[in-house]
Design an enzyme around this catalytic site. Structure first.
Site, PDB file in Angstrom:
ATOM      1  N   LYS A 189      42.919  43.206  45.508  1.00  0.00           N
ATOM      2  CA  LYS A 189      41.951  43.494  44.010  1.00  0.00           C
ATOM      3  C   LYS A 189      41.569  43.120  43.630  1.00  0.00           C
ATOM      4  O   LYS A 189      40.426  43.100  42.427  1.00  0.00           O
ATOM      5  CB  LYS A 189      42.816  45.484  44.708  1.00  0.00           C
ATOM      6  CG  LYS A 189      44.013  45.375  43.657  1.00  0.00           C
ATOM      7  CD  LYS A 189      43.794  45.316  41.729  1.00  0.00           C
ATOM      8  CE  LYS A 189      45.139  44.965  41.681  1.00  0.00           C
ATOM      9  NZ  LYS A 189      44.530  44.873  39.460  1.00  0.00           N
ATOM     10  N   THR A 246      40.751  48.650  38.704  1.00  0.00           N
ATOM     11  CA  THR A 246      40.499  47.313  37.661  1.00  0.00           C
ATOM     12  C   THR A 246      38.713  46.843  38.071  1.00  0.00           C
ATOM     13  O   THR A 246      38.915  45.522  37.520  1.00  0.00           O
ATOM     14  CB  THR A 246      41.364  46.047  39.501  1.00  0.00           C
ATOM     15  OG1 THR A 246      42.922  46.660  39.318  1.00  0.00           O
ATOM     16  CG2 THR A 246      41.725  44.922  38.855  1.00  0.00           C
TER      17      THR A 246
END
Length: 330
Positions: A189, A246
């Site tokens: 990620k 994120t």
């Protein structure tokens, strides 16, 4: 089984936050600090002004520089950068005292393409290993704002014990029996967040970012499956939860780095201006090596890695992704 004594290895933002959270949950908490001068500052000021300003460290949190003392615990939470993990394991192995090892770093070893749990199995075999990952900005968690994470391992008793030990107030750990899926998701990620930052910095729009998050999740699922994880884990906290957090906020070190790249700044200048580490930079190279070796197609991750090596290629990489052959989604 109870987990009463918790040690945290590393006093960056996340390590400090974990120490604060463990102490609030009623654990006997130790924060291990590598540098003696930082340990002295934390002990004196009871605040990590460099990495987590504004959060008081309870006097009950013990600050320690002796690794042997830190390993005398029920659980040891590793919160240093992923690329330092093998070195930690080698130093800790002769001193290990039976604690569970909780890996909270997110990354893949650059030189070997190894997941951190694979390194632990090789270099610190005496330690049962659990992965902690999920959508968790350190400052928000430390301030007591609602935060949920995944705790994943193949020892249900240890997972349950840690869930009970760390849960307190608005901090909620959820159990998982897919440590590989959780770890792969947490590592990649950061790479996808760099890509999303580039999209925003380049002014390509929210449609592009949403598409990138979605197709990026498919990449993570392919790698997780190839490594023995489960695709459904990507729909949980450590997967889409962490990626959404994120990749949609400039508070993220990786997204803000990508944004600066998209604005035309040089990677060397961006890194030189920061004290914190954006794990996605090294993970991009590591996952590219790993995916190529095991035959997993990850075009977004590959493109990010090439951009990090040569930022002038951003527009070419975008054109390359947009000109890939059309395919069915599933």
């Amino acid at each position: 089984m109870t987990m009463q004594r918790i040690s945290v290895i590393g006093a960056g933002a996340w390590g400090t936050a974990l120490g604060v959270l463990a102490q609030r949950a009623g654990c006997e908490t130790l924060l291990w600090v590598r540098r003696a001068e930082q340990a002295a500052e934390l002990a004196r000021d009871r605040e990590n002004t460099t990495y987590l300003p504004g959060i008081a460290l309870d006097p009950a949190i013990r600050i320690e520089t002796d690794l042997g003392c830190a390993l005398d615990a029920d659980a040891v939470l590793y919160a240093q950068p992923a690329q330092h993990f093998r070195g930690f394991c080698h130093k800790a192995a002769p001193l290990w005292k039976g604690a569970a090892l909780v890996i909270t770093a997110k990354g893949i070893e650059c030189e070997t393409g190894a997941l951190l749990n694979e390194i632990a199995a090789e270099a610190l075999a005496a330690a049962p290993t659990i992965i902690l990952s999920g959508p968790s900005f350190a400052a928000e968690a430390a301030r007591g704002l609602p935060t949920a994470v995944a705790l994943a391992g193949d020892r249900p008793d240890l997972v349950e014990a840690l869930m009970n030990a760390l849960a307190h107030g608005a901090f909620r750990p959820y159990g998982s029996d897919d440590p590989i899926g959780v770890e792969v998701a947490g590592a990649i990620k950061n790479v996808l967040a760099i890509a999303c930052g580039i999209v925003v910095g380049r002014g390509l729009g929210e449609n592009a970012r949403a598409a990138l998050i979605t197709r990026g999740t498919a990449e993570v699922a392919r790698l997780a499956l190839a490594k023995g994880g489960r695709a459904e884990t990507l729909m949980g906290l450590a997967g889409i939860g962490d990626l959404i957090l994120t990749a949609t906020s400039l508070k993220s070190r990786n997204t803000s780095l990508g944004f600066d790249l998209g604005q035309g700044k040089l990677l060397a200048d961006i890194l030189a201006s920061r004290r914190s580490i954006a794990e996605g930079v090294t993970t991009a190279a590591a996952v590219s090596t790993l995916a190529a070796r095991i035959g997993v197609d990850m075009p977004i991750s590959f493109a990010v890695n090439r951009i990090l090596k040569d930022a002038s290629s951003i527009d070419d990489e975008i054109r390359g992704l947009l000109s890939r052959p059309l395919k069915h989604e599933s």
